[in-house]
Scaffold this motif. Structure first.
Motif, PDB file in Angstrom:
ATOM      1  N   LEU A 173       0.811  -1.212   0.000  1.00 59.00           N
ATOM      2  CA  LEU A 173       0.000   0.000   0.000  1.00 59.00           C
ATOM      3  C   LEU A 173       0.847   1.267   0.000  1.00 59.00           C
ATOM      4  N   SER A 174       2.126   1.119   0.206  1.00 59.63           N
ATOM      5  CA  SER A 174       2.981   2.307   0.231  1.00 59.63           C
ATOM      6  C   SER A 174       4.121   2.105  -0.756  1.00 59.63           C
ATOM      7  N   THR A 175       5.159   2.861  -0.584  1.00 60.66           N
ATOM      8  CA  THR A 175       6.253   2.776  -1.544  1.00 60.66           C
ATOM      9  C   THR A 175       7.567   2.775  -0.778  1.00 60.66           C
ATOM     10  N   TYR A 176       8.660   2.762  -1.517  1.00 60.85           N
ATOM     11  CA  TYR A 176       9.944   2.759  -0.819  1.00 60.85           C
ATOM     12  C   TYR A 176      10.321   4.160  -0.407  1.00 60.85           C
ATOM     13  N   GLN A 177      11.275   4.234   0.516  1.00 58.60           N
ATOM     14  CA  GLN A 177      11.924   5.514   0.831  1.00 58.60           C
ATOM     15  C   GLN A 177      13.407   5.240   0.859  1.00 58.60           C
ATOM     16  N   ILE A 178      14.203   6.265   0.607  1.00 59.05           N
ATOM     17  CA  ILE A 178      15.634   6.107   0.812  1.00 59.05           C
ATOM     18  C   ILE A 178      15.932   6.622   2.216  1.00 59.05           C
ATOM     19  N   GLY A 179      16.426   5.739   3.070  1.00 54.61           N
ATOM     20  CA  GLY A 179      16.620   6.078   4.475  1.00 54.61           C
ATOM     21  C   GLY A 179      18.011   6.613   4.742  1.00 54.61           C
ATOM     22  N   ASP A 180      18.334   6.724   6.036  1.00 57.19           N
ATOM     23  CA  ASP A 180      19.698   7.081   6.420  1.00 57.19           C
ATOM     24  C   ASP A 180      20.645   6.094   5.761  1.00 57.19           C
ATOM     25  N   SER A 181      21.781   6.581   5.307  1.00 59.77           N
ATOM     26  CA  SER A 181      22.693   5.666   4.617  1.00 59.77           C
ATOM     27  C   SER A 181      23.258   4.642   5.587  1.00 59.77           C
ATOM     28  N   VAL A 182      23.314   3.398   5.116  1.00 60.27           N
ATOM     29  CA  VAL A 182      23.871   2.313   5.937  1.00 60.27           C
ATOM     30  C   VAL A 182      25.381   2.192   5.748  1.00 60.27           C
ATOM     31  N   VAL A 183      25.929   2.992   4.850  1.00 60.88           N
ATOM     32  CA  VAL A 183      27.336   2.806   4.474  1.00 60.88           C
ATOM     33  C   VAL A 183      28.273   2.956   5.677  1.00 60.88           C
ATOM     34  N   LEU A 200      32.636  10.494   5.119  1.00 59.66           N
ATOM     35  CA  LEU A 200      31.360  10.137   4.499  1.00 59.66           C
ATOM     36  C   LEU A 200      30.522  11.403   4.321  1.00 59.66           C
ATOM     37  N   VAL A 201      30.070  11.650   3.106  1.00 64.67           N
ATOM     38  CA  VAL A 201      29.249  12.844   2.843  1.00 64.67           C
ATOM     39  C   VAL A 201      27.985  12.418   2.104  1.00 64.67           C
ATOM     40  N   GLU A 202      26.837  12.746   2.671  1.00 69.88           N
ATOM     41  CA  GLU A 202      25.578  12.462   1.972  1.00 69.88           C
ATOM     42  C   GLU A 202      25.291  13.608   1.022  1.00 69.88           C
ATOM     43  N   LEU A 203      25.265  13.328  -0.275  1.00 69.83           N
ATOM     44  CA  LEU A 203      24.971  14.390  -1.256  1.00 69.83           C
ATOM     45  C   LEU A 203      23.482  14.502  -1.536  1.00 69.83           C
ATOM     46  N   MET A 204      22.818  13.348  -1.662  1.00 66.52           N
ATOM     47  CA  MET A 204      21.379  13.356  -1.956  1.00 66.52           C
ATOM     48  C   MET A 204      20.822  11.981  -1.652  1.00 66.52           C
ATOM     49  N   ARG A 205      19.504  11.893  -1.627  1.00 71.51           N
ATOM     50  CA  ARG A 205      18.836  10.608  -1.408  1.00 71.51           C
ATOM     51  C   ARG A 205      17.849  10.407  -2.540  1.00 71.51           C
ATOM     52  N   LYS A 206      18.324   9.921  -3.670  1.00 70.45           N
ATOM     53  CA  LYS A 206      17.439   9.796  -4.827  1.00 70.45           C
ATOM     54  C   LYS A 206      17.586   8.429  -5.470  1.00 70.45           C
TER      55      LYS A 206
END
Ligand code: GLU
Length: 166
Positions: A26-36, A51-57
């Motif tokens: 009923l829902s969709t995915y999300q990109i969460g906090d990076s596990v890296v 580690l630098v988060e540039l975007m969550r796409k």
């Protein structure tokens, strides 16, 4: 983060399935906090990294401006060893946007199943990419399916769900 030096590894996260969280039908995915970061911590990595988060796409949503932003982050940093986590569908397109950057070893990596899933290729792929960033010659590489591909000689075979040389 295990310390930061120009000789260390810069990891840029951009999203993609590697960091996806799935819900139900009923829902969709999300990109969460990076596990890296936690994967490297679990591996007790001692090589300095940042580690630098540039975007969550999802990579299908990346725009030319996003790719310019990624290229700028790679070009403007003192590190010469770069790992970029990225969705697999357009990884080769982003690789093209990085092709003009000289003197750096740039390794793009993703996962075909989220790192949060038990049967994911994420940990293996990230380990390969982190190692390759330290030993591969300068250039743009894709670390997927147990292979280091020069980024201009690979494509994703969607039917096979694997990267293949071309
Ligand atoms: N559409 C997804 C993406 O490229 C494909 C799965 C993946 O992330 O590898 O972001």
């Amino acid at each position: 983060m295990a310390g930061t030096t120009a000789d260390g590894v810069l990891i840029l996260t951009t999203g993609g399935t590697i960091d996806k969280l799935y819900f139900d039908a009923l829902s969709t995915y999300q990109i969460g906090d990076s596990v890296v970061g936690s994967l490297l911590q679990i591996a007790r990595v001692t090589m300095p990294f940042r580690l630098v988060e540039l975007m969550r796409k999802d990579s299908l949503e990346l725009t030319d401006a996003d790719r310019s932003h990624i290229a700028g982050a790679v070009a403007d940093t003192p590190e010469r060893r770069i790992v970029i986590t990225h969705g697999t569908d357009t990884m080769t397109q982003t690789a093209q946007a990085l092709a003009g950057i000289g003197g750096k070893t740039i390794v793009l990596v993703g996962a075909l199943a989220p790192a949060r899933f038990a049967e994911s290729d994420a940990t293996f792929n990230l380990g390969m990419a982190f190692a390759a960033a330290q030993v591969a010659p300068a250039g743009v590489w894709i670390a997927m399916n147990g292979t280091m591909f020069p980024a201009d000689r690979v494509r994703k075979d969607r039917a096979a769900n694997a990267f293949v040389a071309q």
